[in-house]
Design a protein around this motif. Structure first.
Motif, PDB file in Angstrom:
ATOM      1  N   LEU A 285       0.829  -1.216   0.000  1.00 25.53           N
ATOM      2  CA  LEU A 285       0.000   0.000   0.000  1.00 25.53           C
ATOM      3  C   LEU A 285       0.864   1.267   0.000  1.00 25.53           C
ATOM      4  O   LEU A 285       0.341   2.383   0.076  1.00 25.53           O
ATOM      5  CB  LEU A 285      -0.923   0.015   1.231  1.00 25.53           C
ATOM      6  CG  LEU A 285      -1.903  -1.139   1.387  1.00 25.53           C
ATOM      7  CD1 LEU A 285      -2.708  -1.002   2.681  1.00 25.53           C
ATOM      8  CD2 LEU A 285      -2.856  -1.223   0.193  1.00 25.53           C
ATOM      9  N   GLY A 286       2.188   1.081  -0.032  1.00 25.98           N
ATOM     10  CA  GLY A 286       3.105   2.229  -0.036  1.00 25.98           C
ATOM     11  C   GLY A 286       3.154   2.963   1.286  1.00 25.98           C
ATOM     12  O   GLY A 286       3.438   4.156   1.340  1.00 25.98           O
ATOM     13  N   LEU A 287       2.889   2.254   2.372  1.00 25.24           N
ATOM     14  CA  LEU A 287       2.759   2.940   3.664  1.00 25.24           C
ATOM     15  C   LEU A 287       3.928   2.699   4.628  1.00 25.24           C
ATOM     16  O   LEU A 287       3.882   3.174   5.766  1.00 25.24           O
ATOM     17  CB  LEU A 287       1.450   2.485   4.343  1.00 25.24           C
ATOM     18  CG  LEU A 287       0.186   3.219   3.891  1.00 25.24           C
ATOM     19  CD1 LEU A 287      -1.064   2.514   4.410  1.00 25.24           C
ATOM     20  CD2 LEU A 287       0.219   4.667   4.362  1.00 25.24           C
ATOM     21  N   VAL A 288       4.946   1.971   4.200  1.00 23.51           N
ATOM     22  CA  VAL A 288       6.018   1.636   5.152  1.00 23.51           C
ATOM     23  C   VAL A 288       7.178   2.624   5.053  1.00 23.51           C
ATOM     24  O   VAL A 288       7.666   2.916   3.963  1.00 23.51           O
ATOM     25  CB  VAL A 288       6.520   0.191   4.926  1.00 23.51           C
ATOM     26  CG1 VAL A 288       7.725  -0.105   5.814  1.00 23.51           C
ATOM     27  CG2 VAL A 288       5.410  -0.815   5.211  1.00 23.51           C
ATOM     28  N   SER A 289       7.603   3.156   6.198  1.00 23.05           N
ATOM     29  CA  SER A 289       8.813   3.992   6.283  1.00 23.05           C
ATOM     30  C   SER A 289       9.863   3.184   7.040  1.00 23.05           C
ATOM     31  O   SER A 289       9.745   2.979   8.246  1.00 23.05           O
ATOM     32  CB  SER A 289       8.539   5.275   7.061  1.00 23.05           C
ATOM     33  OG  SER A 289       7.442   5.971   6.518  1.00 23.05           O
ATOM     34  N   LYS A 290      10.865   2.719   6.294  1.00 24.78           N
ATOM     35  CA  LYS A 290      11.848   1.804   6.897  1.00 24.78           C
ATOM     36  C   LYS A 290      13.078   2.572   7.384  1.00 24.78           C
ATOM     37  O   LYS A 290      13.611   3.423   6.669  1.00 24.78           O
ATOM     38  CB  LYS A 290      12.237   0.782   5.827  1.00 24.78           C
ATOM     39  CG  LYS A 290      13.267  -0.221   6.262  1.00 24.78           C
ATOM     40  CD  LYS A 290      13.237  -1.388   5.305  1.00 24.78           C
ATOM     41  CE  LYS A 290      14.623  -1.773   4.835  1.00 24.78           C
ATOM     42  NZ  LYS A 290      14.598  -2.971   4.000  1.00 24.78           N
ATOM     43  N   VAL A 291      13.498   2.219   8.593  1.00 25.56           N
ATOM     44  CA  VAL A 291      14.680   2.845   9.178  1.00 25.56           C
ATOM     45  C   VAL A 291      15.633   1.737   9.617  1.00 25.56           C
ATOM     46  O   VAL A 291      15.204   0.757  10.230  1.00 25.56           O
ATOM     47  CB  VAL A 291      14.278   3.682  10.426  1.00 25.56           C
ATOM     48  CG1 VAL A 291      15.511   4.259  11.103  1.00 25.56           C
ATOM     49  CG2 VAL A 291      13.312   4.782  10.047  1.00 25.56           C
ATOM     50  N   SER A 292      16.913   1.932   9.329  1.00 24.07           N
ATOM     51  CA  SER A 292      17.888   0.947   9.785  1.00 24.07           C
ATOM     52  C   SER A 292      18.163   1.172  11.267  1.00 24.07           C
ATOM     53  O   SER A 292      18.609   2.247  11.672  1.00 24.07           O
ATOM     54  CB  SER A 292      19.155   1.097   8.939  1.00 24.07           C
ATOM     55  OG  SER A 292      20.187   0.405   9.585  1.00 24.07           O
TER      56      SER A 292
END
Ligand code: ADP
Ligand code: C5P
Ligand code: MG
Length: 199
Positions: A171-178
């Motif tokens: 859905l294009g809703l993920v904000s990924k952080v390392s």
């Protein structure tokens, strides 16, 4: 319901020990969100002598399995309603939804009242997660920060939570952080994401 009347929600996901709670504390300090940790709410319900679900919750936590959504969702909803009475409408929902049952229950009960802003995903290698939880276990008093429970928690994460993350990424809703870096470095990225959420 108009968009303005809805709850603004950021889901916070990642493996056990990825740093969800640590980063949520920082977001609260800097941006004033209401932080609701599903795990914290469940531990409080487990310890509440008036809760009829104490034993069931205790078993799930120790086994690293997921409590039925009706319980978790009603705890979250109660806190969200309380906060809204105080005009607070930006929420970090930490450690939820963790499996398909959580996701379905939320979509049925809550999603029409919610603007889901993003899913903040703390990406952290398994061995780093395990080391952090074992370190935390020296003082946390948690029944699940031990090698045996952690095996099951990691399994639940890889088998169930990753699928939820996949669903939201379609859905294009993920904000990924390392999440492998220091808390301060991780927060630099988190800040950028939260600032966009609040625009
Ligand atoms: P989660 O809520 O994802 O389980 P926590 O925020 O409770 O994770 O962090 C797990 C443990 O790791 C805690 O003891 C915390 O102090 C520590 N920790 C959190 N973030 C970091 C980090 N970026 N680097 C090293 N240790 C961390
Ligand atoms: O997020 P946290 O590590 O505090 O969660 C601890 C435990 O609480 C999980 O391993 C699980 O047993 C339970 N939990 C749950 N459903 C959630 C969040 C946590 O059953 N949505
Ligand atoms: Mg936590």
């Amino acid at each position: 319901m108009t968009d303005a009347a809805k709850y603004n929600v950021v889901f916070v996901l990642g493996g056990p020990g990825a740093g969800k709670g640590t980063q949520c504390d920082k977001i609260v300090k800097e941006f004033g969100f209401v932080h609701l940790s599903a795990g914290d709410l469940l531990r409080a319900a487990r310890n509440d002598p008036n809760s009829e679900f104490r034993e069931d919750i205790a078993n799930h936590i120790k086994d690293g399995s997921i409590v039925p959504v009706a319980i978790t969702c009603s705890l979250l909803k109660r806190e969200m309603e309380k906060a809204k009475e105080n005009n607070q409408d930006y929420f970090l929902i930490d450690g939820f939804p963790r499996n398909e049952d959580n996701l379905d229950g939320w979509n049925t009960q809550m999603s029409s009242q919610v603007n889901l802003k993003t899913v903040l995903f703390f990406d952290c290698p398994e061995e780093v997660c395990v080391d952090r939880c074992l370190e935390r276990g020296k003082t946390s008093g948690r029944t699940d920060d031990n090698t045996e429970s952690l095996k099951k928690r990691i399994q639940t994460y890889t088998e169930c939570t990753m699928r939820v993350l996949h669903y939201y990424s379609t859905l294009g809703l993920v904000s990924k952080v390392s999440a492998e870096r220091s808390p301060k470095e991780v927060f630099e990225d988190v800040k950028g994401i939260i600032m966009k959420v609040m625009e």
